[in-house]
Design an enzyme around this catalytic site. Sequence first.
Site, PDB file in Angstrom:
ATOM      1  N   GLU A   1      -2.148  -4.887 -14.347  1.00  0.00           N
ATOM      2  CA  GLU A   1      -1.416  -4.264 -13.239  1.00  0.00           C
ATOM      3  C   GLU A   1      -0.193  -5.092 -12.855  1.00  0.00           C
ATOM      4  O   GLU A   1       0.015  -5.417 -11.687  1.00  0.00           O
ATOM      5  CB  GLU A   1      -2.341  -4.076 -12.040  1.00  0.00           C
ATOM      6  CG  GLU A   1      -3.393  -3.016 -12.293  1.00  0.00           C
ATOM      7  CD  GLU A   1      -4.173  -2.608 -11.055  1.00  0.00           C
ATOM      8  OE1 GLU A   1      -4.232  -3.400 -10.098  1.00  0.00           O
ATOM      9  OE2 GLU A   1      -4.726  -1.497 -11.051  1.00  0.00           O
TER      10      GLU A   1
ATOM     11  N   GLU B   1      -8.792   1.907 -16.153  1.00  0.00           N
ATOM     12  CA  GLU B   1      -9.470   1.819 -14.852  1.00  0.00           C
ATOM     13  C   GLU B   1      -9.328   3.153 -14.149  1.00  0.00           C
ATOM     14  O   GLU B   1      -8.249   3.751 -14.152  1.00  0.00           O
ATOM     15  CB  GLU B   1      -8.841   0.758 -13.932  1.00  0.00           C
ATOM     16  CG  GLU B   1      -9.139  -0.654 -14.298  1.00  0.00           C
ATOM     17  CD  GLU B   1      -8.573  -1.661 -13.298  1.00  0.00           C
ATOM     18  OE1 GLU B   1      -8.463  -1.344 -12.086  1.00  0.00           O
ATOM     19  OE2 GLU B   1      -8.234  -2.767 -13.732  1.00  0.00           O
TER      20      GLU B   1
HETATM   21  P1  P53 Z   1     -10.510  -2.984  -5.246  1.00  0.00           P
HETATM   22  C1  P53 Z   1      -4.132  -1.214  -5.897  1.00  0.00           C
HETATM   23  C2  P53 Z   1      -4.023   0.049  -6.435  1.00  0.00           C
HETATM   24  C3  P53 Z   1      -4.720   0.345  -7.582  1.00  0.00           C
HETATM   25  C4  P53 Z   1      -5.508  -0.623  -8.196  1.00  0.00           C
HETATM   26  O1  P53 Z   1      -9.582  -2.385  -6.382  1.00  0.00           O
HETATM   27  C5  P53 Z   1      -5.604  -1.896  -7.688  1.00  0.00           C
HETATM   28  C6  P53 Z   1      -4.904  -2.183  -6.535  1.00  0.00           C
HETATM   29  C7  P53 Z   1      -4.975  -3.523  -5.941  1.00  0.00           C
HETATM   30  O2  P53 Z   1      -5.692  -3.507  -4.739  1.00  0.00           O
HETATM   31  O3  P53 Z   1      -6.300  -2.924  -8.299  1.00  0.00           O
HETATM   32  C8  P53 Z   1      -7.208  -2.712  -9.382  1.00  0.00           C
HETATM   33  O4  P53 Z   1     -11.450  -3.913  -5.916  1.00  0.00           O
HETATM   34  C9  P53 Z   1      -7.533  -4.022 -10.085  1.00  0.00           C
HETATM   35  C10 P53 Z   1      -8.989  -4.395 -10.072  1.00  0.00           C
HETATM   36  C11 P53 Z   1      -9.611  -3.938  -8.786  1.00  0.00           C
HETATM   37  C12 P53 Z   1      -9.543  -2.407  -8.757  1.00  0.00           C
HETATM   38  O5  P53 Z   1      -8.217  -1.944  -8.887  1.00  0.00           O
HETATM   39  O6  P53 Z   1      -9.567  -3.647  -4.316  1.00  0.00           O
HETATM   40  O7  P53 Z   1      -7.083  -4.042 -11.431  1.00  0.00           O
HETATM   41  O8  P53 Z   1      -9.135  -5.791 -10.296  1.00  0.00           O
HETATM   42  O9  P53 Z   1     -10.929  -4.369  -8.557  1.00  0.00           O
HETATM   43  C13 P53 Z   1     -10.130  -1.803  -7.517  1.00  0.00           C
HETATM   44  O10 P53 Z   1     -11.205  -1.812  -4.648  1.00  0.00           O
END
Ligand code: P53
Length: 480
Positions: free
Chosen positions: A178, A378
């Site tokens: 990211e 993801e």
């Molecule tokens: P958590 C923002 C928007 C989309 C994905 O996030 C993001 C973020 C950052 O906050 O991060 C990714 O755990 C990231 C992972 C993370 C996952 O999204 O804050 O690549 O490490 O765990 C989910 O709910």
Amino acid sequence: MTNSGLPENFLWGGAVAAHQIEGGWQEGGKGVSIADVMTAGRHQVSRKITQGVQKDEYYPNHEAIDFYHRYKEDIQLFKELGLKAFRTSIAWSRIFPKGDEEEPNEEGLRFYDDLFDELLENGIEPVITLSHFEIPYHLYETYGGFRNKKLIDFFVRYSEVVMKRYKNKVKYWMTFNEINNQADGQHDLHAWTNSAIIFEEGDNKEEVIYQAGLNELIASAKVVQLAREINPEFQVGCMMAYVPVYPYSCKPEDMMASVKVMNRRFFYSDVHARGEIPSYILNEWEQKGYAIDFNCEDLAALKAGTVDFIGFSYYMSTAVTTLEEKKGFDIPDFPEAKIVSNPYVSASDWDWQIDPVGLRYMMNVLYQRYNLPLFIVENGFGAYDKLESGDKIHDPYRVDYLSKHIHEMINAVAEDGVELLGYTPWGVIDIVSFGTGEMEKRYGMIYVDKDNQGEGTLRRIKKDSFDWYQQVIATNGGNI
Ligand code: P53
């Protein structure tokens, strides 16, 4: 069961990152990483970044879900689920504890040898991110993180070591997770996790982040070139966070506002995929008087090191407007516009807007823009789960979220003709949330018995979504 239209070798998988699962933060010669100095927050309460590891603070990533010791047991569950691919990262500080050593840490290398062997023996393809918010802390302390061009060489050296070591075990690689999260340069957490940067007095945050981001793009391009030499079969991708920002209305200025905010995110994948700094960014740097440091050799590296596929995360969409009567969030350096919620979609308990069609939209945009295969690395739904008697977790909300997204993903492939390598939903097993450090913002299809305070047995329990996803994989999406 119908034929979904997905290719037979489609990589159904699950995704995590080392710092969010492994724990063992001081084991096997591992050094302190930037994730090891982040405390726990919660919704609307930021995580703190401490100066080194402090005695009286709680750091959720230090133990995480103890995958470091339990990976064999977890891989048996992944096998039962039917995973064909498992995306994780290599913790840079297991390989180079400080980041600037000459020689790697053999014990760290051996851990990933064992992990990848275990996956392969169980028919699961490892998909590996080289840098997922885990930069060695020493590289911040001594060099100021990616604002310093020396980090390009440290990252390239680390990548070379692991790509050579695992050249017969890993085929799919991604460089920086990211990378565009830091896009607007204002979120201190993202500057830290993407680039190991703490802003200092006098910094123009946006300028600092443009420099760090460009340094990472150069490093990534050099790694792509090395990868081709090490094993021509390697597939190296970028990893982008794609949150489409729709125009809130059909007012022409809203459309242009959407273009402007999306360009801030596209900058990174434009360089990764096209090998050139786009004109909209060069013009911006000139207009703002930013002195971004790069030379002809850097530009040649960018050109020669374009990626093979576009890896991206998709969780939500949002909207932008210039309508004065609308209330919303300010956008740094763009006072005429604000980010607003979308009245046509619902949201999670953490206010992430749920928009499955946005995934299909984003896939179309990315495929048309780059003409490269995509990989959804993801996608997932963070929610509170309840462990009920008889070891049951009923999570219909997660099944609902994932099935609607998979449905749109299949539409993008089967109807719109998008080339897609695979789908690895986030947190196939519950892990520490990156954004908040909570355990109870759960994404998994496998429950981990641990709470926000770090209490629990760490026992693994299958949720209802486990059985559902098992069927999705078994039918290659035919049951959606
Ligand atoms: P958590 C923002 C928007 C989309 C994905 O996030 C993001 C973020 C950052 O906050 O991060 C990714 O755990 C990231 C992972 C993370 C996952 O999204 O804050 O690549 O490490 O765990 C989910 O709910």
